[in-house]
Scaffold this motif. Structure first.
Motif, PDB file in Angstrom:
ATOM      1  N   ASN A  73       0.836  -1.199   0.000  1.00  0.00           N
ATOM      2  CA  ASN A  73       0.000   0.000   0.000  1.00  0.00           C
ATOM      3  C   ASN A  73       0.868   1.245   0.000  1.00  0.00           C
ATOM      4  OD1 ASN A  73      -2.887  -1.077   0.804  1.00  0.00           O
ATOM      5  ND2 ASN A  73      -1.388  -2.198   2.013  1.00  0.00           N
ATOM      6  N   TYR A  74       0.391   2.270  -0.666  1.00  0.00           N
ATOM      7  CA  TYR A  74       1.138   3.531  -0.725  1.00  0.00           C
ATOM      8  C   TYR A  74       0.154   4.696  -0.642  1.00  0.00           C
ATOM      9  CZ  TYR A  74       4.602   0.223  -2.257  1.00  0.00           C
ATOM     10  OH  TYR A  74       5.442  -0.863  -2.296  1.00  0.00           O
ATOM     11  N   ASN A  75       0.581   5.737   0.027  1.00  0.00           N
ATOM     12  CA  ASN A  75      -0.281   6.907   0.235  1.00  0.00           C
ATOM     13  C   ASN A  75       0.587   8.139   0.443  1.00  0.00           C
ATOM     14  OD1 ASN A  75      -0.127   5.107   2.924  1.00  0.00           O
ATOM     15  ND2 ASN A  75       0.108   7.281   3.475  1.00  0.00           N
ATOM     16  N   PRO A  76       0.058   9.336   0.209  1.00  0.00           N
ATOM     17  CA  PRO A  76       0.818  10.539   0.561  1.00  0.00           C
ATOM     18  C   PRO A  76       0.989  10.613   2.083  1.00  0.00           C
ATOM     19  CG  PRO A  76      -1.063  11.072  -0.848  1.00  0.00           C
ATOM     20  CD  PRO A  76      -1.251   9.667  -0.391  1.00  0.00           C
ATOM     21  N   ALA A  77       2.096  11.195   2.509  1.00  0.00           N
ATOM     22  CA  ALA A  77       2.293  11.376   3.950  1.00  0.00           C
ATOM     23  C   ALA A  77       1.250  12.332   4.522  1.00  0.00           C
ATOM     24  CB  ALA A  77       3.698  11.904   4.222  1.00  0.00           C
TER      25      ALA A  77
ATOM     26  N   GLY B  93      -0.192   3.355   5.179  1.00  0.00           N
ATOM     27  CA  GLY B  93      -1.625   3.363   4.938  1.00  0.00           C
ATOM     28  C   GLY B  93      -2.354   4.346   5.835  1.00  0.00           C
ATOM     29  N   VAL B  94      -3.566   4.702   5.426  1.00  0.00           N
ATOM     30  CA  VAL B  94      -4.387   5.626   6.205  1.00  0.00           C
ATOM     31  C   VAL B  94      -5.662   4.938   6.699  1.00  0.00           C
ATOM     32  CG1 VAL B  94      -3.528   7.713   5.108  1.00  0.00           C
ATOM     33  CG2 VAL B  94      -5.447   6.504   4.076  1.00  0.00           C
TER      34      VAL B  94
ATOM     35  N   ALA C  73      -6.629  -1.501  -6.214  1.00  0.00           N
ATOM     36  CA  ALA C  73      -7.666  -0.819  -5.437  1.00  0.00           C
ATOM     37  C   ALA C  73      -7.179   0.565  -5.030  1.00  0.00           C
ATOM     38  CB  ALA C  73      -8.025  -1.635  -4.193  1.00  0.00           C
ATOM     39  N   LEU C  74      -8.059   1.537  -5.208  1.00  0.00           N
ATOM     40  CA  LEU C  74      -7.800   2.901  -4.741  1.00  0.00           C
ATOM     41  C   LEU C  74      -8.766   3.190  -3.594  1.00  0.00           C
ATOM     42  CD1 LEU C  74      -6.621   5.783  -4.923  1.00  0.00           C
ATOM     43  CD2 LEU C  74      -8.356   6.282  -6.661  1.00  0.00           C
ATOM     44  N   TYR C  75      -8.205   3.350  -2.405  1.00  0.00           N
ATOM     45  CA  TYR C  75      -8.995   3.761  -1.243  1.00  0.00           C
ATOM     46  C   TYR C  75      -8.862   5.276  -1.144  1.00  0.00           C
ATOM     47  CZ  TYR C  75      -8.435  -1.185  -0.067  1.00  0.00           C
ATOM     48  OH  TYR C  75      -8.430  -2.560  -0.096  1.00  0.00           O
TER      49      TYR C  75
ATOM     50  N   PRO D 189      -5.717   9.801  -0.774  1.00  0.00           N
ATOM     51  CA  PRO D 189      -5.725   8.517  -1.486  1.00  0.00           C
ATOM     52  C   PRO D 189      -4.752   7.492  -0.886  1.00  0.00           C
ATOM     53  CG  PRO D 189      -4.281  10.029  -2.623  1.00  0.00           C
ATOM     54  CD  PRO D 189      -4.808  10.771  -1.404  1.00  0.00           C
ATOM     55  N   GLN D 190      -5.093   6.241  -1.102  1.00  0.00           N
ATOM     56  CA  GLN D 190      -4.182   5.132  -0.776  1.00  0.00           C
ATOM     57  C   GLN D 190      -4.353   4.084  -1.867  1.00  0.00           C
ATOM     58  OE1 GLN D 190      -4.424   3.484   3.218  1.00  0.00           O
ATOM     59  NE2 GLN D 190      -4.061   1.418   2.429  1.00  0.00           N
TER      60      GLN D 190
END
Length: 648
Positions: free
Chosen positions: A502-506, A599-600, A615-617, A633-634
């Protein structure tokens, strides 16, 4: 008269297909549109890449581009090749053939400084040299002595990902490897120059940091002609050209320090050699000038090479005697090889097996076994009816082996590098008319690696075709591959998105600047209920990601909206997906900065979406007096042994 007309005329005669020659001309013309105009005055330089396929005729594009450079006003053309004598001699010969109106200066000739300067000042010259630090230093010093800085220069670096890059980059101390330093100095000498990189394996170039002197500022794809046989032919699931053998056979062929290795030939090598003999004999009996080649490439050790040469010479001796004696076991072996090739080649199927065996009995005493490595001066000329080549690195890059029908490959490092392994694909080339006679023998472990590399290459070329800008050049790798060697990459310069992660902005922006983008996302997601998900197109997912607004001040350089959007598109294309999932939640009390790989979402929420697609959360934060509402986004990539590597 134009230099480009001369080389295009030559290619027309050699290739015989006007459409293919026109494709080469158009590729070179595209480069001309993007390089430095040599007649525009002032100081200017750029660097670009011609990205071809292994054994696809990049030299044709290279020579046409060089000829167009001379026509456009470049007074000096410098062609750099690998420090590999067979490859250098091929390139030098092709330059002399292609440039009849240009003074060609070889690496031996430019050592005479006075003569060199006289020729350089006399008119347009093409210097062909290997990437050897001593030779490059001599060349630079000669230019300096002549005080000819005003010359315009087109530098064509063939196999530009090899030797040219800084092999000390990982040290991060500012030092440069010798050849990299010489090339940088050579480029810097000419105030008006284009540095044109040429390779089929640009992974190392694209993984240089953005703005790096050796990362391409433009890329032009070179496409093969219709007769080309490449990765899709060998490594798509329906391919009939690959035969697997047990990896343990390599230990027999590469015995290392054993004082008296056995002279028993593994069954897989016998099968490969028999297959070659049937195919090569069929071609020879149809055309008297058809000389064919077999390649054994399983080790870098010269002792192993000598051992394999002994085995192949034993095969030659035994075959001639056993066929003459009509030994049943050997006839049965050849029959099995015949049946295998007959399944893919109609012409061979219509030829009597007995006639081919008789011809093998006649021709087999003329088998030539050639050792091509750093300790020999053997060339790769195909002069006998049967040519059996054994070697290592000298046969690993750039060298073309004419009429190569069967390859036996077994180089198996613990952590394969995609670009290095791909350069070993000597079996690729213009062999469509012989495709039914082609075979590649390799262990299943390496078959998996080559399949993964072919997928990587297809994804990268598709990305470049869709996105000609150089902002993102993600390299897709799987099955435990590394995209390239680590010593040419600066520490912390590579971002990676891997399967199952999983990847997301900080953090995201919450000020007034996000109001418009938030409203646009609101409209796009109005049909999706909170804490629910919907299946949407890949293009819509990309659009949503690009509308989000990460806080760059908090960034850890892992989340990159462009890299994420293009990686998911590349993944979808390679895996045949046209859609993914978007999970939505609104009015979330999200405030604290996250790690970009943490992740968020809570674990339970995360599991609500199927894992078979991307998947885009995406979560909408609550607005308050100090902060605007914004979408955070995640992304989650499906499980699997793959990753996207990209420069940051």
């Amino acid at each position: 008269m134009k230099h480009s007309d001369q080389v295009l005329g030559l290619l027309q005669k050699q290739i015989g297909n006007p459409e293919e020659v026109n494709d080469i001309r158009e590729t070179a013309t595209e480069v001309v549109r993007k390089w430095v105009d040599p007649l525009s005055g002032g100081k200017e330089e750029t660097n670009g890449l011609i990205y071809g396929l292994v054994q696809s005729g990049k030299t044709g594009v290279l020579t046409v581009t060089g000829a167009m450079g001379a026509d456009e006003g470049y007074r000096t053309i410098i062609i750099l090749t690998s420090d590999n004598d067979p490859l250098y001699e091929q390139t030098l010969g092709r330059a002399r053939e292609a440039f009849p109106g240009i003074d060609i200066i070889s690496k031996k000739e430019f050592r005479d400084a006075d003569s060199f300067l006289q020729r350089i000042k006399g008119g347009t010259c093409a210097v062909v040299t290997t990437k050897n630090s001593g030779l490059l230093n001599t060349l630079i010093e000669n230019f300096k002595k002549g005080r000819v800085r005003g010359l315009t220069c087109l530098i064509i670096d063939d196999e530009a990902d090899q030797a040219s890059l800084n092999t000390r980059a990982r040290r991060a101390d500012g030092s440069r490897s010798a050849i990299n330093d010489r090339i940088a100095e050579l480029r810097g000498f000419f105030e008006k120059n284009t540095y044109l990189q040429v390779t089929a394996t640009p992974q190392a170039l694209f993984l240089q940091t953005p703005g790096h002197d050796f990362r391409p500022k433009f890329t032009v794809l070179s496409h093969p002609g219709a007769d080309y046989v490449g990765g899709d032919d060998f490594f798509e699931d329906d391919s009939e050209l690959v035969r697997e053998f047990n990896l343990n056979d390599i230990a027999t062929l590469a015995p290392g320090p054993q004082p008296s290795p056995t002279l028993e030939i593994p069954k897989s090598l016998l099968r490969a050699l028999d297959t070659f003999m049937i195919g090569a004999t069929f071609k020879r009996t149809k055309d008297a000038d058809q000389n064919c080649a077999f390649l054994c490439h399983v080790s870098t050790r010269t002792d192993d090479h000598k051992h394999i040469v002994d085995l192949l010479r034993k095969y030659k001796t035994d075959l001639a005697a056993d066929v003459k004696a009509k030994k049943p076991a050997v006839v049965d072996r050849l029959r099995a090889a015949y049946d295998d090739l007959a399944a893919t080649h109609p012409g061979l199927r219509d030829t009597k097996f007995e006639d081919l065996v008789t011809a093998i009995g006649f021709f087999s005493p003329g088998i030539t076994v050639k050792l091509v490595n750093g300790e020999t001066d053997e060339d790769v000329a195909v002069k006998s009816p049967y040519n059996l080549f054994v070697g290592g690195n000298k046969l690993g890059r750039g060298v073309t082996i004419k009429n190569l029908l069967v390859s036996y490959y077994g180089r198996h490092p613990k952590r394969p590098q995609a670009d290095t392994v791909l350069q070993h694909a000597r079996m690729y080339g213009y062999r469509r008319k012989d495709i039914g006679l082609l075979r590649l023998f390799l262990p299943p472990e390496l078959h998996t690696v080559f399949k993964a590399i072919n997928k990587m290459e297809r994804g990268l070329r598709d990305l470049i075709a869709r996105k000609p800008g150089e902002e993102f050049r993600g390299v897709y790798v799987e099955s435990g591959l590394s995209p390239t060697r680590k010593n040419i990459l600066a520490p912390g310069s590579i971002g990676v998105y891997s399967g199952g992660s999983n990847y997301n902005p900080a953090q995201i922006l919450r000020d007034e600047t996000v109001r418009t983008s938030t409203e646009k996302i609101d409209k796009k997601l109005a049909h999706v209920a909170s804490k629910g998900y919907a299946e949407v197109s890949i293009e819509d997912m990309q659009a949503l990601i690009r509308l989000t607004m990460p806080d760059e001040k908090q960034a850890e350089r892992v989340w990159n909206p462009v890299a994420v959007a293009e990686s998911l598109a590349q993944f979808a294309k390679l895996h045949g997906h046209t859609s993914g999932y978007v999970w939505v939640d609104r009015d979330r009390e999200l405030d604290a900065t996250r790690r970009e790989t943490a992740g968020v979402l809570a674990g339970g929420e995360f599991a609500n979406v199927p894992g078979d697609k991307i998947a885009l959360y995406i979560l909408r934060t609550k607005a308050n007096r100090q902060k605007n509402a914004a979408w955070w986004p995640q992304i989650r990539f499906p499980d699997g042994q793959y990753a996207f590597a990209f420069a940051v």
